[in-house]
Design a protein around this motif. Sequence first.
Motif, mmCIF file in Angstrom:
data_model
loop_
_atom_site.group_PDB
_atom_site.id
_atom_site.type_symbol
_atom_site.label_atom_id
_atom_site.label_comp_id
_atom_site.label_asym_id
_atom_site.label_seq_id
_atom_site.Cartn_x
_atom_site.Cartn_y
_atom_site.Cartn_z
ATOM 1 N N ARG A 76 0.870 -1.186 0.000
ATOM 2 C CA ARG A 76 0.000 0.000 0.000
ATOM 3 C C ARG A 76 0.901 1.229 0.000
ATOM 4 O O ARG A 76 1.748 1.368 0.872
ATOM 5 N N CYS A 77 0.718 2.071 -1.003
ATOM 6 C CA CYS A 77 1.511 3.300 -1.111
ATOM 7 C C CYS A 77 0.585 4.480 -1.348
ATOM 8 O O CYS A 77 -0.522 4.320 -1.870
ATOM 9 N N THR A 78 1.073 5.668 -0.986
ATOM 10 C CA THR A 78 0.312 6.874 -1.270
ATOM 11 C C THR A 78 0.031 6.929 -2.771
ATOM 12 O O THR A 78 0.800 6.411 -3.590
ATOM 13 N N LYS A 79 -1.080 7.540 -3.093
ATOM 14 C CA LYS A 79 -1.567 7.579 -4.467
ATOM 15 C C LYS A 79 -0.507 8.092 -5.434
ATOM 16 O O LYS A 79 0.185 9.067 -5.161
ATOM 17 N N ASN A 80 -0.381 7.385 -6.552
ATOM 18 C CA ASN A 80 0.538 7.711 -7.655
ATOM 19 C C ASN A 80 2.012 7.562 -7.301
ATOM 20 O O ASN A 80 2.868 8.079 -8.014
ATOM 21 N N THR A 81 2.317 6.872 -6.212
ATOM 22 C CA THR A 81 3.713 6.623 -5.841
ATOM 23 C C THR A 81 4.174 5.327 -6.494
ATOM 24 O O THR A 81 3.649 4.250 -6.203
ATOM 25 N N GLY A 82 5.141 5.422 -7.377
ATOM 26 C CA GLY A 82 5.697 4.237 -8.020
ATOM 27 C C GLY A 82 6.605 3.495 -7.043
ATOM 28 O O GLY A 82 7.272 4.110 -6.208
ATOM 29 N N PHE A 83 6.618 2.163 -7.126
ATOM 30 C CA PHE A 83 7.457 1.380 -6.231
ATOM 31 C C PHE A 83 7.953 0.107 -6.912
ATOM 32 O O PHE A 83 7.386 -0.333 -7.910
ATOM 33 N N THR A 84 9.038 -0.434 -6.360
ATOM 34 C CA THR A 84 9.536 -1.749 -6.772
ATOM 35 C C THR A 84 9.672 -2.615 -5.531
ATOM 36 O O THR A 84 9.884 -2.117 -4.424
ATOM 37 N N VAL A 85 9.539 -3.921 -5.736
ATOM 38 C CA VAL A 85 9.648 -4.887 -4.651
ATOM 39 C C VAL A 85 10.785 -5.846 -4.990
ATOM 40 O O VAL A 85 10.821 -6.415 -6.086
ATOM 41 N N ALA A 86 11.691 -6.013 -4.050
ATOM 42 C CA ALA A 86 12.826 -6.928 -4.216
ATOM 43 C C ALA A 86 12.854 -7.902 -3.043
ATOM 44 O O ALA A 86 12.395 -7.574 -1.945
ATOM 45 N N LEU A 87 13.389 -9.093 -3.281
ATOM 46 C CA LEU A 87 13.527 -10.120 -2.246
ATOM 47 C C LEU A 87 14.987 -10.528 -2.153
ATOM 48 O O LEU A 87 15.595 -10.887 -3.169
ATOM 49 N N ASN A 88 15.536 -10.498 -0.952
ATOM 50 C CA ASN A 88 16.952 -10.860 -0.828
ATOM 51 C C ASN A 88 17.134 -12.379 -0.877
ATOM 52 O O ASN A 88 16.170 -13.136 -1.049
ATOM 53 N N GLY A 89 18.356 -12.823 -0.705
ATOM 54 C CA GLY A 89 18.686 -14.246 -0.810
ATOM 55 C C GLY A 89 18.431 -15.041 0.453
ATOM 56 O O GLY A 89 18.805 -16.216 0.528
ATOM 57 N N GLY A 90 17.815 -14.434 1.457
ATOM 58 C CA GLY A 90 17.529 -15.164 2.700
ATOM 59 C C GLY A 90 18.809 -15.502 3.450
ATOM 60 O O GLY A 90 19.828 -14.812 3.320
ATOM 61 N N GLN A 91 18.760 -16.583 4.221
ATOM 62 C CA GLN A 91 19.919 -16.989 5.031
ATOM 63 C C GLN A 91 21.132 -17.354 4.178
ATOM 64 O O GLN A 91 22.273 -17.209 4.609
ATOM 65 N N ALA A 92 20.891 -17.819 2.957
ATOM 66 C CA ALA A 92 21.993 -18.187 2.060
ATOM 67 C C ALA A 92 22.655 -16.952 1.462
ATOM 68 O O ALA A 92 23.757 -17.051 0.923
ATOM 69 N N ALA A 93 21.984 -15.794 1.547
ATOM 70 C CA ALA A 93 22.506 -14.529 1.005
ATOM 71 C C ALA A 93 22.827 -14.637 -0.484
ATOM 72 O O ALA A 93 23.742 -14.002 -0.977
ATOM 73 N N ASN A 94 22.047 -15.447 -1.202
ATOM 74 C CA ASN A 94 22.288 -15.659 -2.620
ATOM 75 C C ASN A 94 20.944 -15.935 -3.294
ATOM 76 O O ASN A 94 20.349 -16.986 -3.059
ATOM 77 N N ILE A 95 20.505 -15.008 -4.146
ATOM 78 C CA ILE A 95 19.192 -15.216 -4.763
ATOM 79 C C ILE A 95 19.184 -16.381 -5.745
ATOM 80 O O ILE A 95 18.132 -16.904 -6.087
ATOM 81 N N ASN A 96 20.348 -16.801 -6.215
ATOM 82 C CA ASN A 96 20.416 -17.917 -7.158
ATOM 83 C C ASN A 96 20.524 -19.276 -6.472
ATOM 84 O O ASN A 96 20.451 -20.309 -7.135
ATOM 85 N N ALA A 97 20.717 -19.284 -5.150
ATOM 86 C CA ALA A 97 20.847 -20.549 -4.412
ATOM 87 C C ALA A 97 20.189 -20.402 -3.037
ATOM 88 O O ALA A 97 20.829 -20.566 -1.999
ATOM 89 N N ARG A 98 18.908 -20.081 -3.025
ATOM 90 C CA ARG A 98 18.192 -19.911 -1.757
ATOM 91 C C ARG A 98 18.060 -21.259 -1.070
ATOM 92 O O ARG A 98 17.833 -22.287 -1.708
ATOM 93 N N LYS A 99 18.198 -21.223 0.268
ATOM 94 C CA LYS A 99 18.118 -22.465 1.048
ATOM 95 C C LYS A 99 17.388 -22.218 2.358
ATOM 96 O O LYS A 99 17.618 -21.216 3.020
ATOM 97 N N MET A 100 16.549 -23.162 2.714
ATOM 98 C CA MET A 100 15.937 -23.170 4.047
ATOM 99 C C MET A 100 16.839 -24.022 4.932
ATOM 100 O O MET A 100 17.418 -25.018 4.470
ATOM 101 N N LYS A 101 16.956 -23.643 6.185
ATOM 102 C CA LYS A 101 17.762 -24.413 7.131
ATOM 103 C C LYS A 101 16.856 -25.178 8.080
ATOM 104 O O LYS A 101 15.773 -24.727 8.430
ATOM 105 N N SER A 102 17.365 -26.323 8.509
ATOM 106 C CA SER A 102 16.642 -27.137 9.485
ATOM 107 C C SER A 102 16.534 -26.376 10.800
ATOM 108 O O SER A 102 17.491 -25.723 11.230
ATOM 109 N N THR A 103 15.362 -26.460 11.434
ATOM 110 C CA THR A 103 15.177 -25.782 12.722
ATOM 111 C C THR A 103 15.878 -26.529 13.849
ATOM 112 O O THR A 103 16.155 -25.953 14.892
ATOM 113 N N SER A 104 16.200 -27.817 13.634
ATOM 114 C CA SER A 104 16.876 -28.591 14.685
ATOM 115 C C SER A 104 18.353 -28.812 14.389
ATOM 116 O O SER A 104 19.170 -28.911 15.296
ATOM 117 N N THR A 105 18.718 -28.899 13.111
ATOM 118 C CA THR A 105 20.111 -29.102 12.706
ATOM 119 C C THR A 105 20.425 -28.117 11.585
ATOM 120 O O THR A 105 20.247 -28.434 10.405
#
Length: 179
Positions: A76-105
């Motif tokens: 939600r942005c003020t009227k007529n405000t242009g925006f872009t949305v980006a997603l980082n690489g998560g815990q792997a810090a790499n958008i080309n090799a995203r990885k979820m980590k085990s919560t226990s190991t």
Amino acid sequence: MKNGKFRSTFSRVAPIAAATLLALGAATAHAATTTGNLTVQASVAKNCLVNSPTLNFGTYNPGSGAVTQNATISVRCTKNTGFTVALNGGQAANINARKMKSTSTPAETLEYQLYTNAGLTTVFGDGTTGSTGAGTGAGMGVINAVNLTVYGQLPDSAANQSAAVLTDYTDSVTITVTY
């Protein structure tokens, strides 16, 4: 004598009455008004808000095929405000090799990827690589939210097929809205 007494009383009262009437008339004649304007102003600042959805792949059964899911990012942005949305690489810090980590190991991981399209061909990027989502604000009200779909895939890769069982995997991907 009656007329003389009346004249005497009248001559004393008449000047007082005349002065009183003159004073009242003068007060009314001297009342005046003036007007001015009160200026009221405000500035509307550019602003955006973003929700933080969950993309849940559910239960993955290694060897039974890739799992795909999607989630909706609402901006939600003020009227007529242009925006872009980006997603980082998560815990792997790499958008080309995203990885979820085990919560226990934490050494145990599951590969996954995020895309901007349902065909899973364009990686959702961090603003420097990959592709970003974009839109134009329609106002800050909830009904004015601009929705962007994030498509996710957990591939049935060799690395994922050897993942540890009976554990949950998670990642936290930062959503950046630039406006």
